[in-house]
Design a protein around this motif. Structure first.
Motif, PDB file in Angstrom:
ATOM      1  N   ASP A  16       0.803  -1.218   0.000  1.00 56.49           N
ATOM      2  CA  ASP A  16       0.000   0.000   0.000  1.00 56.49           C
ATOM      3  C   ASP A  16       0.842   1.278   0.000  1.00 56.49           C
ATOM      4  O   ASP A  16       0.549   2.216  -0.731  1.00 56.49           O
ATOM      5  CB  ASP A  16      -0.943  -0.001   1.195  1.00 56.49           C
ATOM      6  CG  ASP A  16      -2.221   0.756   0.929  1.00 56.49           C
ATOM      7  OD1 ASP A  16      -2.445   1.162  -0.220  1.00 56.49           O
ATOM      8  OD2 ASP A  16      -3.002   0.939   1.879  1.00 56.49           O
ATOM      9  N   GLY A  20       2.322   4.068  -5.390  1.00 55.79           N
ATOM     10  CA  GLY A  20       2.665   5.193  -6.246  1.00 55.79           C
ATOM     11  C   GLY A  20       4.102   5.205  -6.716  1.00 55.79           C
ATOM     12  O   GLY A  20       4.446   5.855  -7.683  1.00 55.79           O
ATOM     13  N   TYR A  64      -9.074  -0.165  -6.177  1.00 57.96           N
ATOM     14  CA  TYR A  64      -8.381   0.636  -5.168  1.00 57.96           C
ATOM     15  C   TYR A  64      -6.921   0.857  -5.574  1.00 57.96           C
ATOM     16  O   TYR A  64      -6.419   1.977  -5.543  1.00 57.96           O
ATOM     17  CB  TYR A  64      -8.458  -0.054  -3.806  1.00 57.96           C
ATOM     18  CG  TYR A  64      -7.541   0.567  -2.779  1.00 57.96           C
ATOM     19  CD1 TYR A  64      -7.886   1.740  -2.133  1.00 57.96           C
ATOM     20  CD2 TYR A  64      -6.317  -0.020  -2.478  1.00 57.96           C
ATOM     21  CE1 TYR A  64      -7.032   2.331  -1.214  1.00 57.96           C
ATOM     22  CE2 TYR A  64      -5.458   0.556  -1.555  1.00 57.96           C
ATOM     23  CZ  TYR A  64      -5.820   1.728  -0.923  1.00 57.96           C
ATOM     24  OH  TYR A  64      -4.962   2.303  -0.017  1.00 57.96           O
ATOM     25  N   ASP A  67      -6.739   3.165  -8.530  1.00 59.79           N
ATOM     26  CA  ASP A  67      -7.125   4.515  -8.126  1.00 59.79           C
ATOM     27  C   ASP A  67      -5.971   5.195  -7.393  1.00 59.79           C
ATOM     28  O   ASP A  67      -5.638   6.351  -7.675  1.00 59.79           O
ATOM     29  CB  ASP A  67      -8.375   4.471  -7.254  1.00 59.79           C
ATOM     30  CG  ASP A  67      -8.973   5.838  -7.010  1.00 59.79           C
ATOM     31  OD1 ASP A  67      -8.915   6.681  -7.926  1.00 59.79           O
ATOM     32  OD2 ASP A  67      -9.502   6.054  -5.910  1.00 59.79           O
ATOM     33  N   GLU A  68      -5.352   4.484  -6.470  1.00 59.56           N
ATOM     34  CA  GLU A  68      -4.196   5.031  -5.751  1.00 59.56           C
ATOM     35  C   GLU A  68      -3.047   5.336  -6.712  1.00 59.56           C
ATOM     36  O   GLU A  68      -2.370   6.352  -6.580  1.00 59.56           O
ATOM     37  CB  GLU A  68      -3.734   4.058  -4.662  1.00 59.56           C
ATOM     38  CG  GLU A  68      -4.702   3.933  -3.507  1.00 59.56           C
ATOM     39  CD  GLU A  68      -4.948   5.253  -2.813  1.00 59.56           C
ATOM     40  OE1 GLU A  68      -3.976   5.903  -2.392  1.00 59.56           O
ATOM     41  OE2 GLU A  68      -6.134   5.643  -2.687  1.00 59.56           O
ATOM     42  N   TYR A  69      -2.847   4.463  -7.671  1.00 63.06           N
ATOM     43  CA  TYR A  69      -1.786   4.671  -8.659  1.00 63.06           C
ATOM     44  C   TYR A  69      -2.043   5.937  -9.472  1.00 63.06           C
ATOM     45  O   TYR A  69      -1.146   6.759  -9.678  1.00 63.06           O
ATOM     46  CB  TYR A  69      -1.679   3.450  -9.565  1.00 63.06           C
ATOM     47  CG  TYR A  69      -0.560   3.562 -10.561  1.00 63.06           C
ATOM     48  CD1 TYR A  69       0.718   3.127 -10.239  1.00 63.06           C
ATOM     49  CD2 TYR A  69      -0.763   4.105 -11.819  1.00 63.06           C
ATOM     50  CE1 TYR A  69       1.763   3.234 -11.140  1.00 63.06           C
ATOM     51  CE2 TYR A  69       0.276   4.221 -12.733  1.00 63.06           C
ATOM     52  CZ  TYR A  69       1.534   3.777 -12.385  1.00 63.06           C
ATOM     53  OH  TYR A  69       2.561   3.898 -13.278  1.00 63.06           O
ATOM     54  N   LYS A  71      -3.789   8.531  -8.660  1.00 65.29           N
ATOM     55  CA  LYS A  71      -3.617   9.708  -7.791  1.00 65.29           C
ATOM     56  C   LYS A  71      -2.131  10.016  -7.592  1.00 65.29           C
ATOM     57  O   LYS A  71      -1.717  11.170  -7.681  1.00 65.29           O
ATOM     58  CB  LYS A  71      -4.273   9.466  -6.435  1.00 65.29           C
ATOM     59  CG  LYS A  71      -5.775   9.456  -6.474  1.00 65.29           C
ATOM     60  CD  LYS A  71      -6.317   9.099  -5.097  1.00 65.29           C
ATOM     61  CE  LYS A  71      -7.803   8.859  -5.141  1.00 65.29           C
ATOM     62  NZ  LYS A  71      -8.293   8.354  -3.833  1.00 65.29           N
ATOM     63  N   ALA A  72      -1.352   8.979  -7.310  1.00 67.05           N
ATOM     64  CA  ALA A  72       0.081   9.172  -7.040  1.00 67.05           C
ATOM     65  C   ALA A  72       0.829   9.699  -8.255  1.00 67.05           C
ATOM     66  O   ALA A  72       1.833  10.396  -8.114  1.00 67.05           O
ATOM     67  CB  ALA A  72       0.703   7.858  -6.570  1.00 67.05           C
TER      68      ALA A  72
END
Length: 134
Positions: A16, A20, A64, A67-69, A71-72
């Motif tokens: 987690d 990114g 998830y 999505d995190e990727y 954003k990063a």
């Protein structure tokens, strides 16, 4: 909820903080490695169907992660005809389908082979792939 928590803890939690920092395909390969290590358990999890199916939970896990990727890496979907939800859903669905076929559908792939499958489907356009197959 317990199965969703287990899926998250087993497949995502340890990566987690680094989602990114890695290339998109490497995040997938890390998760696939965990699935490969726990393949028998994952196969049993896929038997859970209905509203809280493992398949839908796995889809949430990949949504998830992606999505995190995005954003990063400051990925802006406003510049593209494909919106973020469409990207997240289609990518997660494709990956979960391949994983399900691999784990419970009788596709006999080694870890390296399944990683190669993901390398192809996540890094090449359909047009590029079809052109290569001519």
């Amino acid at each position: 909820e317990t199965l969703e928590y287990l899926a998250y803890m087993m497949l995502v939690n340890q990566y987690d903080d680094h989602i990114g920092e890695k290339e998109f395909i490497n995040v997938v390969k890390n998760i696939v490695k965990e699935i490969d290590t726990n393949k028998k358990f994952i196969a049993k999890c896929f038997k859970v169907e209905g509203q809280n199916s493992f398949e839908s939970m796995l889809n949430k896990v990949f949504r998830y992660v992606f999505d995190e990727y995005t954003k990063a890496h400051s990925i802006h979907f406003s510049k593209c005809i494909i919106n973020k939800d469409l990207f997240l859903n289609t990518t997660a669905n494709m990956i979960v389908y391949v994983i399900k076929e691999w784990v419970v559908g009788g596709k006999e792939y080694t870890y390296d082979e399944i990683c190669n499958v993901f390398e192809v489907i996540l890094t090449k356009s359909h047009k590029d792939l079809l052109d290569e197959l001519r």
